[in-house]
Motif scaffolding. Structure first.
Motif, PDB file in Angstrom:
ATOM      1  N   GLU A 111      -1.084  -6.657   4.444  1.00  0.00           N
ATOM      2  CA  GLU A 111      -0.018  -5.917   3.751  1.00  0.00           C
ATOM      3  C   GLU A 111       0.840  -5.212   4.793  1.00  0.00           C
ATOM      4  O   GLU A 111       0.428  -5.046   5.944  1.00  0.00           O
ATOM      5  N   SER A 265       7.509  -4.771   2.828  1.00  0.00           N
ATOM      6  CA  SER A 265       6.442  -4.854   1.828  1.00  0.00           C
ATOM      7  C   SER A 265       5.955  -6.295   1.785  1.00  0.00           C
ATOM      8  O   SER A 265       6.259  -7.093   2.688  1.00  0.00           O
ATOM      9  N   LYS A 266       5.248  -6.646   0.733  1.00  0.00           N
ATOM     10  CA  LYS A 266       4.842  -8.042   0.575  1.00  0.00           C
ATOM     11  C   LYS A 266       6.055  -8.966   0.544  1.00  0.00           C
ATOM     12  O   LYS A 266       5.953 -10.148   0.886  1.00  0.00           O
ATOM     13  N   THR A 280       2.440 -17.685   3.777  1.00  0.00           N
ATOM     14  CA  THR A 280       2.855 -16.928   2.597  1.00  0.00           C
ATOM     15  C   THR A 280       4.155 -17.507   2.057  1.00  0.00           C
ATOM     16  O   THR A 280       5.091 -17.741   2.822  1.00  0.00           O
ATOM     17  N   LYS A 299      -0.319 -12.566  -5.361  1.00  0.00           N
ATOM     18  CA  LYS A 299      -0.053 -11.129  -5.309  1.00  0.00           C
ATOM     19  C   LYS A 299       1.293 -10.799  -5.941  1.00  0.00           C
ATOM     20  O   LYS A 299       2.299 -11.447  -5.623  1.00  0.00           O
ATOM     21  N   GLN A 330      -0.389 -16.548  -1.112  1.00  0.00           N
ATOM     22  CA  GLN A 330      -0.752 -16.337   0.292  1.00  0.00           C
ATOM     23  C   GLN A 330      -2.121 -16.944   0.580  1.00  0.00           C
ATOM     24  O   GLN A 330      -3.054 -16.806  -0.221  1.00  0.00           O
TER      25      GLN A 330
END
Length: 401
Positions: A111, A265-266, A280, A299, A330
């Motif tokens: 993360e 962020s993600k 990812t 996610k 991911q």
């Protein structure tokens, strides 16, 4: 993870020392509703250098021209805050500790966030481990990188959070600040910086300026050290009517500006292509579903503390997603249990914490670590275990030549 240190620590560990550690941790502070691990993590030199390199790869992306354009769609349209600055003042990168094919310990990104973490508390936590377990008998340990020490670290926090303003003109803000699980970080911050700890509803707006009440005096706020995650107030927007709405133009400085919570962020992870980052992809950009879905995790982009994550992904899970633009797929990170406990090995995750002063370069300062025996690292996934929970990575003291 450093054999000599680990053997010494485990050999000398007692439940009495751990109880004293918890006592010292909460001394002068309210009770902390978080589980802390029985041990710090001893970070070996090679892994430390890899963590530094991994963080530099991420910062290279953040600093490149056009990063704001690249991440423009990261911010939910309903939560765009005006007057965004050029960069975040805080960065946090979480790495799972794994092993490569040669058996070498390696970090893998889990993360990232452009948002403050437990920057003040981790200093207190490291000092408490060293005192309670008498680690000074073993080595001169530090949670800091690049030769930083406590004095220079606190000075840097003051420089970034206070800036040119008096402490009473700066406040740490969260939705219900004194009652947050991580409120001990707020209290340690206030101890070192002298700033106020305010809940959202303690602050009010007049003619575009923000104030709080100090007994009979109305005090103007010039800066907000922001710890409020907007996801937490998305269903409580009536609070803005009695306080202030951060989406309106306001004469206040944000440390760090709320938009960076979304930009870093993600959402950022699919743009990172290096050895430290697992494959990812945005779910809506997925051309074919991988045949080995068991090796992936699904996610949501806009969540925190592991909420909503689907670990054992199926094709049905993907088919049921109605907003694939807000999800990433991911490749799983295979944590290696590397921290030796009295009854086996435990997985660990290390968070690098950076401070980024205006007009300067981001500085890797301190770290946060977490130990786990569960499928995920978070506290809620390890409630019934020991030798798990929040901790800190310690390194033999670095000397600048």
């Amino acid at each position: 993870m450093v054999h000599t240190y680990r053997e010494y620590f485990n050999r000398n560990f007692t439940r009495e020392k751990y109880a004293n550690f918890l006592h010292l941790l909460e001394k002068d502070y309210p009770p902390v509703p978080i589980r802390f691990a029985e041990t710090p993590v001893f970070i070996p030199e090679d892994l430390k250098n890899q963590l530094i390199a991994a963080g530099e790869e991420i910062i290279r992306l953040i600093k490149q021209p056009g990063f704001k354009e690249l991440t423009a769609s990261a911010i939910p349209k309903d939560w765009i805050v005006p007057n965004e600055n050029d960069h975040p003042h805080f960065l946090a990168f979480d790495f799972g500790i794994c092993k490569d094919e040669q058996g070498r310990l390696v970090p893998r990104l889990i993360e990232m966030q452009g948002f403050p973490s437990l920057f003040a508390f981790q200093l207190h936590l490291a000092d408490t481990y060293k005192e309670a377990f008498e680690l000074n008998k073993l080595a001169d340990f530090s949670p800091f990188f690049h030769g930083m020490d406590q004095q220079t670290y606190i000075s840097l926090l003051k420089k970034v959070i206070l800036g040119p303003f008096a402490p009473q003109e700066v406040a740490l803000m969260d939705i219900d600040a004194p009652n947050q699980k991580t409120a001990i970080d707020f209290f340690v911050t206030a101890k070192h910086l002298g700033i106020k700890i305010l809940s959202l509803t303690d602050i009010f707006s007049e003619n575009g300026q923000l104030f709080y009440q100090e007994q009979d005096e109305k005090v103007r706020l010039r800066r907000i050290y922001n710890r409020l995650i907007f996801d937490e107030v998305s269903t409580q927007q009536e609070l803005f009517k009695t306080s202030f709405d951060p989406r309106e133009p306001l004469d206040v400085e944000w440390i760090t500006h709320p938009n960076w919570f979304y930009r870093i962020s993600k959402f950022t992870m699919p743009f990172l292509k290096n050895e430290f980052v697992p494959e990812t992809q945005f779910l809506n950009a997925l051309e074919t579903i991988p045949a080995d879905l068991e090796n992936y995790v699904l996610k949501p982009l806009f969540s925190f503390a592991g909420m909503g994550v689907i670990i054992d992904v199926t094709q049905a899970d993907i088919a049921n997603i109605t907003d694939p633009e807000n999800w990433i797929l991911q490749r799983k990170v295979d944590y290696e249990p590397v921290v030796k406990s009295p009854d086996g090995y435990v997985k660990t995750e290390i968070r690098l914490l950076y401070i980024w002063p205006d007009g300067e370069e981001p500085q890797l300062c301190i770290n946060l670590a977490r130990l786990s025996r569960g499928k995920m690292i978070g506290v809620r996934y390890n409630a019934d275990f020991d030798w798990v929970g929040g901790t800190v990575g310690l390194m033999a003291r670095e000397i600048d030549n």
